[in-house]
Design a protein around this motif. Structure first.
Motif, PDB file in Angstrom:
ATOM      1  N   TYR A   7       4.240   1.872  -8.638  1.00 55.94           N
ATOM      2  CA  TYR A   7       4.510   3.083  -7.866  1.00 55.94           C
ATOM      3  C   TYR A   7       5.773   2.905  -7.025  1.00 55.94           C
ATOM      4  O   TYR A   7       6.588   3.831  -6.906  1.00 55.94           O
ATOM      5  CB  TYR A   7       3.331   3.420  -6.958  1.00 55.94           C
ATOM      6  CG  TYR A   7       3.557   4.683  -6.164  1.00 55.94           C
ATOM      7  CD1 TYR A   7       3.262   5.925  -6.701  1.00 55.94           C
ATOM      8  CD2 TYR A   7       4.101   4.631  -4.880  1.00 55.94           C
ATOM      9  CE1 TYR A   7       3.491   7.090  -5.982  1.00 55.94           C
ATOM     10  CE2 TYR A   7       4.338   5.783  -4.153  1.00 55.94           C
ATOM     11  CZ  TYR A   7       4.031   7.008  -4.707  1.00 55.94           C
ATOM     12  OH  TYR A   7       4.265   8.164  -3.999  1.00 55.94           O
ATOM     13  N   GLU A  61       8.875   5.112  -7.181  1.00 59.34           N
ATOM     14  CA  GLU A  61       9.360   5.798  -5.990  1.00 59.34           C
ATOM     15  C   GLU A  61      10.850   5.532  -5.787  1.00 59.34           C
ATOM     16  O   GLU A  61      11.623   6.460  -5.462  1.00 59.34           O
ATOM     17  CB  GLU A  61       8.562   5.312  -4.770  1.00 59.34           C
ATOM     18  CG  GLU A  61       8.587   6.254  -3.592  1.00 59.34           C
ATOM     19  CD  GLU A  61       7.638   5.814  -2.498  1.00 59.34           C
ATOM     20  OE1 GLU A  61       7.596   4.585  -2.222  1.00 59.34           O
ATOM     21  OE2 GLU A  61       6.936   6.662  -1.929  1.00 59.34           O
ATOM     22  N   ARG A  88      -0.477   7.246 -13.694  1.00 58.03           N
ATOM     23  CA  ARG A  88      -0.221   5.852 -13.314  1.00 58.03           C
ATOM     24  C   ARG A  88       0.513   5.082 -14.410  1.00 58.03           C
ATOM     25  O   ARG A  88       0.465   3.864 -14.450  1.00 58.03           O
ATOM     26  CB  ARG A  88      -1.514   5.143 -12.920  1.00 58.03           C
ATOM     27  CG  ARG A  88      -2.303   5.852 -11.856  1.00 58.03           C
ATOM     28  CD  ARG A  88      -3.548   5.088 -11.473  1.00 58.03           C
ATOM     29  NE  ARG A  88      -3.282   4.174 -10.378  1.00 58.03           N
ATOM     30  CZ  ARG A  88      -4.173   3.283  -9.924  1.00 58.03           C
ATOM     31  NH1 ARG A  88      -5.329   3.173 -10.500  1.00 58.03           N
ATOM     32  NH2 ARG A  88      -3.877   2.504  -8.907  1.00 58.03           N
ATOM     33  N   ARG A 128       0.847  -1.204   0.000  1.00 57.90           N
ATOM     34  CA  ARG A 128       0.000   0.000   0.000  1.00 57.90           C
ATOM     35  C   ARG A 128       0.877   1.247   0.000  1.00 57.90           C
ATOM     36  O   ARG A 128       1.821   1.369   0.788  1.00 57.90           O
ATOM     37  CB  ARG A 128      -0.900  -0.006   1.226  1.00 57.90           C
ATOM     38  CG  ARG A 128      -1.952   1.097   1.244  1.00 57.90           C
ATOM     39  CD  ARG A 128      -2.950   0.855   2.355  1.00 57.90           C
ATOM     40  NE  ARG A 128      -4.035   1.839   2.341  1.00 57.90           N
ATOM     41  CZ  ARG A 128      -5.137   1.743   3.087  1.00 57.90           C
ATOM     42  NH1 ARG A 128      -5.285   0.693   3.895  1.00 57.90           N
ATOM     43  NH2 ARG A 128      -6.065   2.663   3.026  1.00 57.90           N
ATOM     44  N   ASN A 129       0.571   2.138  -0.873  1.00 57.84           N
ATOM     45  CA  ASN A 129       1.362   3.354  -1.010  1.00 57.84           C
ATOM     46  C   ASN A 129       0.486   4.438  -1.629  1.00 57.84           C
ATOM     47  O   ASN A 129      -0.653   4.167  -2.049  1.00 57.84           O
ATOM     48  CB  ASN A 129       2.617   3.090  -1.856  1.00 57.84           C
ATOM     49  CG  ASN A 129       2.277   2.492  -3.207  1.00 57.84           C
ATOM     50  OD1 ASN A 129       1.572   3.097  -4.008  1.00 57.84           O
ATOM     51  ND2 ASN A 129       2.786   1.285  -3.472  1.00 57.84           N
ATOM     52  N   PRO A 130       0.998   5.672  -1.674  1.00 57.65           N
ATOM     53  CA  PRO A 130       0.168   6.765  -2.207  1.00 57.65           C
ATOM     54  C   PRO A 130      -0.359   6.511  -3.620  1.00 57.65           C
ATOM     55  O   PRO A 130      -1.415   7.038  -3.986  1.00 57.65           O
ATOM     56  CB  PRO A 130       1.118   7.967  -2.179  1.00 57.65           C
ATOM     57  CG  PRO A 130       2.071   7.646  -1.079  1.00 57.65           C
ATOM     58  CD  PRO A 130       2.279   6.179  -1.136  1.00 57.65           C
ATOM     59  N   GLY A 131       0.343   5.702  -4.396  1.00 58.35           N
ATOM     60  CA  GLY A 131      -0.098   5.450  -5.766  1.00 58.35           C
ATOM     61  C   GLY A 131      -1.398   4.675  -5.848  1.00 58.35           C
ATOM     62  O   GLY A 131      -2.088   4.716  -6.865  1.00 58.35           O
ATOM     63  N   GLU A 152      -3.481   4.468  -2.845  1.00 55.82           N
ATOM     64  CA  GLU A 152      -4.145   4.750  -1.574  1.00 55.82           C
ATOM     65  C   GLU A 152      -5.655   4.885  -1.725  1.00 55.82           C
ATOM     66  O   GLU A 152      -6.436   4.317  -0.963  1.00 55.82           O
ATOM     67  CB  GLU A 152      -3.577   6.027  -0.953  1.00 55.82           C
ATOM     68  CG  GLU A 152      -4.254   6.437   0.362  1.00 55.82           C
ATOM     69  CD  GLU A 152      -4.198   5.348   1.406  1.00 55.82           C
ATOM     70  OE1 GLU A 152      -5.205   5.161   2.129  1.00 55.82           O
ATOM     71  OE2 GLU A 152      -3.168   4.661   1.503  1.00 55.82           O
ATOM     72  N   GLU A 153      -6.076   5.637  -2.728  1.00 56.80           N
ATOM     73  CA  GLU A 153      -7.513   5.851  -2.928  1.00 56.80           C
ATOM     74  C   GLU A 153      -8.231   4.527  -3.201  1.00 56.80           C
ATOM     75  O   GLU A 153      -9.294   4.250  -2.636  1.00 56.80           O
ATOM     76  CB  GLU A 153      -7.734   6.829  -4.089  1.00 56.80           C
ATOM     77  CG  GLU A 153      -9.183   7.204  -4.292  1.00 56.80           C
ATOM     78  CD  GLU A 153      -9.357   8.254  -5.376  1.00 56.80           C
ATOM     79  OE1 GLU A 153     -10.476   8.386  -5.883  1.00 56.80           O
ATOM     80  OE2 GLU A 153      -8.363   8.941  -5.714  1.00 56.80           O
TER      81      GLU A 153
END
Length: 966
Positions: A322, A326, A369, A271-274, A276-277
């Motif tokens: 992501y 990163e 993305r 899980r990461n900001p890419g 997250e939603e």
């Protein structure tokens, strides 16, 4: 008492005892006379009381001896002329009274015990609860009568006689009941034997309810109510089937949930900001699935989990992308920072700017993305920075020269100045800094002059300015070199694409745009303008767009050739709507070409897929018409494509009633709606599970089902876990269609026809309909629904109701009819009817379970009323009229007067199915669409569902709103 107060006859009787030889001699005192009078009066009173008591003891008790002894006692007192035996007579009366009580008690005890034993024997007889109730009541009356003082011997004797006479009658009933009892008892045991199948806690309440049903069956069985007992045991068996399905559904849910959690956990581990939603949405979705499972809505749960599984797998690649981005971004950022911290970083400003520009492009790609492309961009930064660091290191002499100007003697650093000028002249971009080089040479000459003239200050000033100017020139040359090198690389890539790609001409305009922009960047770089970087960024973006367009067009052309061949082959087949299909294919080809020309090859390929959907539909339609059933995968492959299902449905609905065989439509319905479809010749065949093996005949009904089911949401059909089977009974003249909850099965009994109409808002069935609830009148635009259409939707409505537990959860609400399902538990109905008509509740309850109950006894309130029997009979007639009107055979749901003539406390009570009773709000009929809607809660829902989906439900009807949200 005074002797004088005795009546004359008694005084005369006593005076004969006043002789001297007797107790009262002449001269007897008045006190003795009065005492004698008291004793005689007590005797008289005691004898009178005993005679009265004796009269209460019938002769059949064997009281003759008591009567004889009473006469003897009387003679002892009345006829002995010598002695007055009053006290002896009183004592004898006391003895006789006790003896009389003993005779009575012995008689009552004997008869009561005989009656009790007879009733106990009857109570041990199976299936006699109703038949022995009179004897049980007579026994209670007998015991009450026996407890009186004196006992009510006639009642005791009559009750005992009745009970002993009733025992053989009850025994006959028990003997006749044995077969039925054994059969139903066997069924009860069969149901209980299945309890291990439903031991899971998820159906604990169901199991408890089933167990309660079995207790009720045993009660009905003991009451010899065989028909309702059989019906209820059948309901119990069905409830076990339904509970078993729930257990299986839960097991499937647990398995699917476990599989889904594996995929979700893989995603959450990254899980990461890419992502997250999407991770938050998936977590919320899992909570929804769990909530649906807690309500046993496993159909919804299944759909949610399947979606979450796909989303988790899709997002996993994005999550990794992501992370890769990163990591690459960190490395690139560190490389840029390292270059910026280089001692000679001012000589790498151009490369730093380029690296940061590439970094910004990568971030933009990551924002969409496109992580792989972003990583590819970031990988360029390390090389840019490494190369820049090498070049920057080569400019160290400029920094050393600037330091030396301050510290060393001018004559010692003149050689360094010459070296700086030579290095600038050797720079690849020397031509672009020629003016600066000329200026440097002039300052070199001036510095030499200062040294020659021993003017160190003038020489040092010239050398200092020379060093600053040389350093600036080198930085400018490096920046220009970096930008122009970048421009040259972009221009070369454009040339490579133009020279090597098969669709270079297709993107000629785009390539020219990219080239012109790159040249503008090069020109701006040559002039040292800040706009150079922007031009080059735009050029690279334009080049990337051109490459994608060229690749897309190449794929489109390859696919176009494949599709053209497939379409040509399909048009050689024979199938309905062929001309229209050819026209649609031609139009779609033209649209694809237009999209291609408009530089949108992706949409163009999408249009080609629409043609392939048409081709697939045509192949299936051709197979269908020729009698060859398509295999399941062929149908699923089309459905999986965008708009594929829509095209398939359109093609199938073009088939005529006699264009397809039953075999074809069974295959089509099964694959399209994900359910098991079978045909049966008779209801008996259905019950025996003997489906037709030969399906060569036409299938007008099956085709009609298909067409009808395409008109409702897929969540009501193929995605509905309560619709797993769809069967038809072909028996001619049989029009009994139904839904089985326990099997999640719709059974259509259309008797070979779909034809006759279904009447709505019929005033012969419904009175005083609310104007906002009157169905839409028949018209060419909204014709009267035929029986088949209405019935198909009606039965699907049952499956929807079952899947959502709609009526179970809301049916008792006023907005949904105020329904109560009483089933076989009709005690509350009997009480309500008894209160309404002021009649015997026990009689009514026996009437409701079937048979002819014994006459209800006249209540105490009417016993002394001369018109009591008449009044009681009139009340009974009202009860009987209600029962006749509200029994299943009378079809009370069609009785337009039901809510007025038979309203009971604002409710209508009736028998919906054999021995199954329901009630609903009388006022609900004002919002009815059909009379049949008021048969039972499920029918209420299903009739509204059919009205809504045939377009006949008034838009102002209160149900229209919630039906639209199902």
């Amino acid at each position: 008492m005074p002797f004088s107060s005795l009546d004359p006859k008694s005084q005369k009787f006593l005076k004969k005892y006043f002789k001297s030889a007797l107790p009262f001699r002449d001269g007897t005192s008045q006190t003795d006379k009065d005492q004698m009078a008291d004793e005689y009066q007590r005797w008289l009173d005691a004898r009178t009381e005993f005679v009265r008591k004796l009269q209460g003891f019938p002769s059949y008790l064997g009281t003759a001896k008591i009567v004889a002894d009473l006469k003897t006692a009387s003679d002892l007192v009345e006829k002995d002329k010598k002695s007055f035996n009053g006290m002896a007579g009183l004592q004898e009366l006391q003895r006789l009274s006790g003896a009389l009580d003993t005779i009575g008690q012995q008689y009552v005890t004997r008869l009561t015990q005989e009656a009790q034993r007879a009733v106990a024997r009857m109570q041990a007889m199976k299936g006699t609860a109703v038949h022995r109730q009179k004897s049980e009541k007579r026994l209670a009356d007998m015991q009450t009568a026996a407890a009186r003082t004196p006992p009510d011997f006639d009642t005791v004797r009559s009750a005992q006689s009745f009970i002993l006479a009733d025992e053989p009658v009850v025994q006959t009933v028990a003997n006749a009941f044995a077969t039925d009892f054994n059969q139903v008892t066997g069924w009860i045991n069969d149901v209980r034997a299945r309890f291990p199948e439903i031991s899971d806690p998820v159906v604990a309440a169901d199991k408890q309810a089933i167990a309660a049903k079995l207790v009720q069956v045993e009660k009905l069985l003991d009451e010899h109510a065989i028909v309702p007992a059989r019906n209820l045991i059948g309901a119990a068996w069905g409830a076990v089937d339904a509970a078993v399905l729930v257990v299986r559904d839960q097991a499937d849910y647990i398995q699917l949930k476990s599989e889904t959690e594996v995929d979700i956990n893989k995603l959450m581990a990254k899980r990461n900001p890419g992502v997250e939603e999407e991770c938050a949405a998936i977590t919320a979705g899992m909570l929804q699935a769990v909530a649906a499972a807690s309500k046993r809505d496993f159909g919804t749960t299944h759909r949610i989990l399947e979606d979450l599984k796909k989303r988790a797998r899709t997002e996993l690649s994005f999550a990794q992308g992501y992370l890769d981005f990163e990591a690459s971004a960190k490395s690139a950022s560190e490389a840029i920072a390292k270059l910026a911290a280089h001692p000679q970083s001012k000589f790498a400003l151009g490369q730093i700017a380029e690296a940061r520009s590439v970094f910004a492009q990568a971030e933009a790609l990551a924002g969409t993305r496109a992580y792989a492309q972003a990583v590819n961009r970031l990988s360029m930064i390390s090389a840019i920075c490494d190369e820049a660091a090498v070049k920057a290191a080569g400019a160290a002499q400029f920094t050393r020269f600037e330091d030396a100007v301050t510290n060393d003697a001018p004559e010692r650093i003149l050689l360094g100045a010459e070296n700086l000028i030579k290095s600038l002249e050797a720079h690849p971009r020397a031509a672009l800094i020629s003016e600066a080089i000329t200026d440097l040479k002039k300052r070199q000459v001036a510095a030499n002059k200062g040294v020659d003239e021993f003017d160190d200050d003038a020489a040092r000033m010239q050398l200092k300015q020379l060093g600053e100017l040389a350093s600036g020139a080198r930085r400018l040359a490096d920046i220009i070199d970096a930008l122009m090198g970048r421009a040259e690389r972009v221009i070369q890539r454009i040339a490579d694409l133009r020279d090597t790609h098969g669709q270079a001409k297709y993107v000629e305009v785009s390539l020219k745009e990219a080239l012109d922009t790159a040249k503008s960047g090069s020109e701006a770089a040559a002039k040292g303008q800040d706009t150079a970087t922007g031009f080059l960024d735009q050029a690279e973006l334009a080049l990337e767009r051109a490459r994608k367009l060229a690749d897309g067009q190449e794929l489109y052309l390859i696919r176009k050739s494949e599709v053209k061949t497939a379409a040509d082959d399909a048009m050689k087949l024979t199938f309905p709507d062929k001309t229209a299909a050819q026209s649609r294919i031609n139009d779609t080809f033209q649209r694809a070409e237009a999209l291609s020309k408009a530089l949108d090859p992706i949409k163009a390929r999408g249009a080609l897929q629409a043609i392939m959907n048409e081709v697939g539909s045509a192949k299936i339609a051709s197979k269908a018409k020729s009698g060859t059933p398509p295999n399941r995968q062929e149908v699923l492959d089309i459905i999986a494509q965008p708009d594929g299902q829509k095209m398939l449905d359109r093609m199938i609905t073009q088939l005529g009633p006699n264009d397809v065989t039953q075999e074809v439509m069974v295959a089509m319905l099964s694959a399209r709606f994900d359910m098991d479809v079978k045909l049966f010749q008779t209801k008996a065949d259905l019950d025996a599970g003997q489906a037709k093996a030969t399906l060569t005949g036409p299938a007008p009904n099956l085709l009609a089902y298909y067409k009808m089911m395409t008109k409702v949401p897929d969540t009501h059909t193929k995605l509905n876990e309560s619709l797993l089977r769809f069967d038809e009974i072909e028996e001619v003249g049989k029009y009994d269609s139904f839904y089985r909850t326990e099997k999640r099965q719709v059974v259509m009994g259309l008797g070979g026809a779909m034809g006759f109409g279904s009447s709505l808002s019929d005033p012969n069935q419904l009175e005083d309909i609310d104007p906002n609830c009157v169905s839409i009148p028949d018209s060419p635009q909204k014709p009267q629904p035929n029986y088949g259409t209405w019935t198909t939707l009606h039965e699907i409505g049952h499956a929807v109701d079952d899947a959502k537990s709609f009526m179970k959860g809301r049916g008792n609400g006023a907005a949904f009819g105020g329904w109560t399902e009483h089933g076989s538990d009709i005690s509350s109905i009997a009480k309500a009817v008894a209160k309404e008509y002021d009649y015997d509740a026990f009689y009514i309850e026996r009437l409701l379970v079937g048979g002819a109950p014994d006459e209800a006894e006249l209540p105490a309130s009417l016993v002394d009323n001369p018109n009591g029997p008449t009044i009681w009979g009139q009340r009974k007639q009202k009860v009987m009229a209600w029962h006749a009107a509200m029994s299943e055979g009378a079809k009370p749901w069609n009785n337009k007067r039901a809510p007025t003539d038979f309203d009971i406390g604002g409710k209508v009570y009736h028998e919906a199915y054999a021995n199954t009773w329901v009630s609903y709000d009388s006022s609900a009929r004002k919002q009815g669409v059909t009379g049949y809607q008021f048969r039972a809660p499920g029918e209420w829902f299903s009739e509204l569902y059919a009205a809504y989906h045939t377009g006949k439900l008034n838009p102002k009807h209160p149900a229209a709103k919630w039906l639209s949200t199902l």
